[in-house]
Design an enzyme around this catalytic site. Structure first.
Site, PDB file in Angstrom:
ATOM      1  N   GLN A  69       5.158   1.501  -8.657  1.00  0.00           N
ATOM      2  CA  GLN A  69       4.392   2.102  -9.757  1.00  0.00           C
ATOM      3  C   GLN A  69       4.427   1.195 -11.004  1.00  0.00           C
ATOM      4  O   GLN A  69       4.544  -0.001 -10.865  1.00  0.00           O
ATOM      5  CB  GLN A  69       4.856   3.529 -10.058  1.00  0.00           C
ATOM      6  CG  GLN A  69       4.586   4.492  -8.918  1.00  0.00           C
ATOM      7  CD  GLN A  69       5.553   4.342  -7.750  1.00  0.00           C
ATOM      8  OE1 GLN A  69       6.758   4.371  -7.926  1.00  0.00           O
ATOM      9  NE2 GLN A  69       5.039   4.197  -6.548  1.00  0.00           N
TER      10      GLN A  69
ATOM     11  N   LYS B   3       2.431  -6.658  -7.910  1.00  0.00           N
ATOM     12  CA  LYS B   3       3.893  -6.822  -7.935  1.00  0.00           C
ATOM     13  C   LYS B   3       4.394  -7.396  -6.619  1.00  0.00           C
ATOM     14  O   LYS B   3       5.313  -8.205  -6.597  1.00  0.00           O
ATOM     15  CB  LYS B   3       4.580  -5.460  -8.205  1.00  0.00           C
ATOM     16  CG  LYS B   3       4.226  -4.861  -9.546  1.00  0.00           C
ATOM     17  CD  LYS B   3       4.828  -3.475  -9.732  1.00  0.00           C
ATOM     18  CE  LYS B   3       4.244  -2.419  -8.828  1.00  0.00           C
ATOM     19  NZ  LYS B   3       2.858  -2.033  -9.123  1.00  0.00           N
TER      20      LYS B   3
HETATM   21  P1  GDP Z   1       1.207  -3.884  -6.204  1.00  0.00           P
HETATM   22  O1  GDP Z   1       1.232  -2.444  -5.809  1.00  0.00           O
HETATM   23  O2  GDP Z   1       1.469  -4.109  -7.644  1.00  0.00           O
HETATM   24  O3  GDP Z   1       2.082  -4.730  -5.330  1.00  0.00           O
HETATM   25  O4  GDP Z   1      -0.288  -4.395  -5.977  1.00  0.00           O
HETATM   26  P2  GDP Z   1      -1.238  -4.075  -4.704  1.00  0.00           P
HETATM   27  O5  GDP Z   1      -0.792  -4.896  -3.568  1.00  0.00           O
HETATM   28  O6  GDP Z   1      -1.374  -2.615  -4.508  1.00  0.00           O
HETATM   29  O7  GDP Z   1      -2.631  -4.566  -5.259  1.00  0.00           O
HETATM   30  C1  GDP Z   1      -2.866  -5.881  -5.637  1.00  0.00           C
HETATM   31  C2  GDP Z   1      -3.954  -6.484  -4.725  1.00  0.00           C
HETATM   32  O8  GDP Z   1      -4.462  -7.660  -5.311  1.00  0.00           O
HETATM   33  C3  GDP Z   1      -3.452  -6.893  -3.356  1.00  0.00           C
HETATM   34  O9  GDP Z   1      -4.471  -6.687  -2.418  1.00  0.00           O
HETATM   35  C4  GDP Z   1      -3.150  -8.393  -3.522  1.00  0.00           C
HETATM   36  O10 GDP Z   1      -3.276  -9.110  -2.299  1.00  0.00           O
HETATM   37  C5  GDP Z   1      -4.224  -8.787  -4.479  1.00  0.00           C
HETATM   38  N1  GDP Z   1      -3.883  -9.880  -5.417  1.00  0.00           N
HETATM   39  C6  GDP Z   1      -2.696 -10.122  -6.039  1.00  0.00           C
HETATM   40  N2  GDP Z   1      -2.818 -11.147  -6.913  1.00  0.00           N
HETATM   41  C7  GDP Z   1      -4.118 -11.544  -6.837  1.00  0.00           C
HETATM   42  C8  GDP Z   1      -4.889 -12.540  -7.533  1.00  0.00           C
HETATM   43  O11 GDP Z   1      -4.406 -13.263  -8.395  1.00  0.00           O
HETATM   44  N3  GDP Z   1      -6.221 -12.641  -7.185  1.00  0.00           N
HETATM   45  C9  GDP Z   1      -6.805 -11.835  -6.252  1.00  0.00           C
HETATM   46  N4  GDP Z   1      -8.108 -11.992  -5.995  1.00  0.00           N
HETATM   47  N5  GDP Z   1      -6.108 -10.891  -5.592  1.00  0.00           N
HETATM   48  C10 GDP Z   1      -4.797 -10.741  -5.888  1.00  0.00           C
HETATM   49  P1  IMO Z   2       2.221   0.690  -6.609  1.00  0.00           P
HETATM   50  O1  IMO Z   2       3.707   0.480  -6.451  1.00  0.00           O
HETATM   51  C1  IMO Z   2      -1.005   3.146  -8.248  1.00  0.00           C
HETATM   52  C2  IMO Z   2      -0.149   7.414  -8.799  1.00  0.00           C
HETATM   53  C3  IMO Z   2      -0.901   8.411  -7.927  1.00  0.00           C
HETATM   54  C4  IMO Z   2      -0.978   9.601  -8.888  1.00  0.00           C
HETATM   55  C5  IMO Z   2       0.382   9.539  -9.585  1.00  0.00           C
HETATM   56  C6  IMO Z   2       1.426  10.474  -9.006  1.00  0.00           C
HETATM   57  O2  IMO Z   2       1.431   0.291  -5.423  1.00  0.00           O
HETATM   58  O3  IMO Z   2       1.727   0.109  -7.904  1.00  0.00           O
HETATM   59  P2  IMO Z   2       2.879  10.425  -6.778  1.00  0.00           P
HETATM   60  O4  IMO Z   2       2.459  10.475  -5.343  1.00  0.00           O
HETATM   61  O5  IMO Z   2       3.672   9.219  -7.157  1.00  0.00           O
HETATM   62  O6  IMO Z   2       3.519  11.688  -7.241  1.00  0.00           O
HETATM   63  O7  IMO Z   2       1.482  10.331  -7.591  1.00  0.00           O
HETATM   64  O8  IMO Z   2       0.827   8.194  -9.481  1.00  0.00           O
HETATM   65  N1  IMO Z   2       0.576   6.357  -8.042  1.00  0.00           N
HETATM   66  C7  IMO Z   2       0.178   5.081  -7.985  1.00  0.00           C
HETATM   67  N2  IMO Z   2      -0.923   4.475  -8.467  1.00  0.00           N
HETATM   68  N3  IMO Z   2      -0.063   2.422  -7.623  1.00  0.00           N
HETATM   69  C8  IMO Z   2       1.063   3.002  -7.164  1.00  0.00           C
HETATM   70  O9  IMO Z   2       2.102   2.316  -6.654  1.00  0.00           O
HETATM   71  C9  IMO Z   2       1.210   4.405  -7.295  1.00  0.00           C
HETATM   72  N4  IMO Z   2       2.165   5.296  -6.941  1.00  0.00           N
HETATM   73  C10 IMO Z   2       1.770   6.486  -7.416  1.00  0.00           C
HETATM   74  O10 IMO Z   2      -2.182   7.934  -7.595  1.00  0.00           O
HETATM   75  O11 IMO Z   2      -1.963   9.366  -9.861  1.00  0.00           O
END
Ligand code: GDP
Ligand code: IMO
Ligand code: MG
Length: 427
Positions: A223, A16
Site C-alpha cells: 500500500q 514498489k
Molecule cells: P507496486 O504495488 O507499488 O509494486 O506497483 P504495481 O506492480 O502494482 O504497479 C506498477 C506497474 O508499473 C507494474 O506493472 C510495473 O511492472 C510497472 N512499472 C514499474 N516501473 C515502471 C516504469 O518506470 N515504467 C513503466 N512503463 N512501467 C513501470
Molecule cells: P500495493 O501494495 C492500491 C486499496 C483498496 C481499497 C483500500 C482498502 O499493490 O500498492 P483493503 O483490501 O486493503 O482493505 O482495501 O485500499 N488498496 C490498494 N490500492 N494498491 C494496493 O497495494 C492496495 N491495497 C489496498 O483498493 O481502496
C-alpha cells in the site's frame, strides 16, 4: 549497517515491487511489514513477469532472506499457493521466514470484508475483499489469531471459538450468512501447521541480529502513504500502517536503526477503490494514462483511476515518512504530451492550500492549481543516464524534484529491471 525502508508515496501501485527487485542484489533481507494479499506487485526480470501479493518482492533475488514481519496479516492458503507457483518456476523460496506474531486471516474475516462492503453500498471503501480490515480489527480488539497459535491445537480452538462467538453472530444475525464452524476453521488452519513450522521464528530478533552483524535489511511496504490508516485519506484507506513508522512497528526494527527512507512515486497519480483524488481525470487524458500506463490492478484487475502528478501529496509523503530519496517511476508513460500539468497547490473555496488541508471534507473538494510543463516526444525507454533524457523530460524531473521535498535519485523509464536511470546510488 543500514536498515532501509521502501514506501509508496501516493495511493499504491507506484512500482514498489520493481524498486525492491532493483535493490535486491545489494541487500541481505527483504521484509514485508504491513498489509497482506491486498498488495499486488508486478516484477519484470528479463522476459519473465511475476505478480506477487503476500510475499515480499525480494523473494525473487537469489540469496536474499525474505521475511514476513509481525505487522502482516497472512492468508495461509494464499501463502502456499504463491510459494508453490514460484517453486514451479524454479525460484528458491527455502529461506522464507514468517513472524510468530503475524496475524492470520480466517475465513470468517474474508466473508465479513465482502458482506460489509455490500452492506455499505454507496459508502463502500472499495476494498480488495481479502479480509484485511476485519483481521486488523480483530488484532486491535485482541481477538485475533496469530501464526504461533497454529502450533497448539487447544489454544487455537479456544481463540477461534472466542472470535467466532462474536463474528458468527454478526454473520448470522446481521448478514444472514452461515459462518464456518469452530471445527471447520481450526481444521483448515491446522492443515498448514507442518509446512509452516520451519519458517516460523522471532523475526524481530533475526533482523536485529542481522543488523548487528553489519548486514543490510530492506523493509518493503505494501500500500502507500495515502492508504495508511493514520496518515491516509481516512476512511478510504487500508487498515495497516504503510508509512515508515509502520516499517518499525511491523518488523521489530527500532526507528534509531532506520538509515534511509526511499519513497516510490509515479510521474502521475493512480488510485484503486473509492475516496478523494483531487487530480483525477475523467476525460480522454485519464483514459490515455490508463492505456499507456497499463493501469489495471494486479490484485483485482480493476481499472485504476488516473490523474496528474500531485506535488502537495509528494511533499506530504516526504514529511510523514522522512523521505531521503524518491524514485520517480513511469516517466515513459508521459511521453508524447504537448504539456504536462503538475498540481502545485489546491484551491479550497477560494483559499490556496500549499499543504494537505487539515479537514478531510476540504480535501474532497480541493481543486488542483496546475503548473504546465513542456512535454517531450522522443521514446525514453532506452535512457540509462540522466543526460540520455530529452531536455524537457530532464526539466520535468527537476521541476517535480524541487516541489516534492526530497531528491529524486532514480527514474523509471519502463517496467523491466534495466529500464532505470540512476542519478544517485540508492544503497
Ligand atoms: P507496486 O504495488 O507499488 O509494486 O506497483 P504495481 O506492480 O502494482 O504497479 C506498477 C506497474 O508499473 C507494474 O506493472 C510495473 O511492472 C510497472 N512499472 C514499474 N516501473 C515502471 C516504469 O518506470 N515504467 C513503466 N512503463 N512501467 C513501470
Ligand atoms: P500495493 O501494495 C492500491 C486499496 C483498496 C481499497 C483500500 C482498502 O499493490 O500498492 P483493503 O483490501 O486493503 O482493505 O482495501 O485500499 N488498496 C490498494 N490500492 N494498491 C494496493 O497495494 C492496495 N491495497 C489496498 O483498493 O481502496
Ligand atoms: Mg500494486
Amino acid at each position: 549497517m543500514p536498515a532501509i525502508a521502501i514506501i509508496g508515496a501516493q495511493w499504491g501501485d507506484e512500482g514498489k515491487g520493481k524498486a525492491t527487485d532493483l535493490l535486491g542484489s545489494r541487500v541481505d533481507y527483504v521484509v514485508k511489514f504491513n498489509g497482506g494479499n491486498n498488495a499486488g506487485h508486478t516484477v519484470v526480470i528479463g522476459d519473465e513477469k511475476y505478480a506477487l501479493h503476500l510475499l515480499p518482492s525480494g523473494i525473487l533475488s537469489p540469496g536474499v532472506t525474505p521475511v514476513i514481519g509481525n505487522g502482516v496479516v497472512v492468508d495461509l492458503a494464499v501463502l502456499f499457493e504463491e510459494l508453490d507457483a514460484l517453486i514451479a518456476r524454479g525460484v528458491d523460496v527455502s529461506l522464507l521466514k514468517v513472524s510468530a506474531n503475524a496475524h492470520v486471516i480466517a475465513d470468517y474475516n474474508r466473508t465479513i470484508d465482502k458482506v460489509t462492503e455490500r452492506f455499505l453500498g454507496s459508502r463502500r471503501i472499495g476494498t480488495t475483499g481479502r479480509g484485511i480490515g476485519p483481521t486488523y480489527a480483530d488484532k486491535m480488539n485482541r481477538i485475533g489469531i496469530r501464526i504461533q497459535d497454529i502450533f497448539d491445537e487447544k489454544i487455537l480452538a479456544q481463540k477461534v471459538e472466542g472470535a467466532l462467538d462474536l463474528k458468527g453472530q454478526i454473520l448470522t444475525k446481521i448478514y444472514n450468512r452461515r459462518p464456518q464452524t469452530v471445527e471447520e476453521t481450526v481444521e483448515e488452519l491446522l492443515a498448514y501447521a507442518e509446512r509452516l513450522r520451519p519458517m516460523v521464528c522471532d523475526t524481530g530478533l533475526l533482523l536485529n541480529q542481522a543488523l548487528d552483524r553489519g548486514e543490510t535489511v530492506l523493509l518493503e511496504a505494501g500500500q502507500a502513504t495515502l492508504l495508511d490508516v493514520d496518515h491516509g485519506t481516512y476512511p478510504f484507506v487500508t487498515s495497516s500502517s504503510a508509512t515508515s513508522g509502520g516499517a518499525c512497528t511491523g518488523s521489530g526494527i527500532p526507528p534509531t536503526r532506520l538509515d534511509q527512507v526511499i519513497a516510490i512515486v509515479k510521474a502521475y497519480t493512480t488510485r484503486v477503490g473509492e475516496g478523494p483524488f483531487p487530480t483525477e481525470l475523467h476525460d480522454d487524458n485519464g483514459e490515455h494514462l490508463r492505456k499507456v500506463g497499463a493501469e489495471y490492478g494486479t490484485t483485482t484487475g480493476r481499472p485504476r483511476r488516473c490523474g496528474w502528478y500531485d506535488a502537495v501529496i509528494a511533499r506530504y509523503a516526504a514529511r510523514v515518512n522522512g523521505v531521503t530519496d524518491f524514485v520517480l517511476t513511469k516517466l515513459d508513460v508521459l511521453t508524447g504530451l504537448e504539456k504536462v500539468p503538475v498540481c502545485v497547490a489546491y484551491d479550497v473555496d477560494g483559499v490556496r492550500h500549499d499543504e494537505m488541508p487539515v479537514n478531510q471534507s476540504d480535501f474532497h473538494h480541493a481543486v488542483p492549481i496546475y503548473e504546465y510543463l513542456d512535454g517531450w516526444w522522443e521514446d525514453i525507454s532506452d535512457a540509462r543516464e540522466f543526460s540520455d533524457l530529452p531536455v524537457n523530460a530532464q526539466r520535468y524531473v527537476e521541476a517535480v524534484e524541487a516541489m516534492s521535498g526530497a531528491r529524486i535519485s532514480a527514474v523509471g523509464v519502463g517496467p523491466s529491471r534495466a529500464a532505470t536511470v540512476v542519478r544517485h546510488e540508492l544503497i
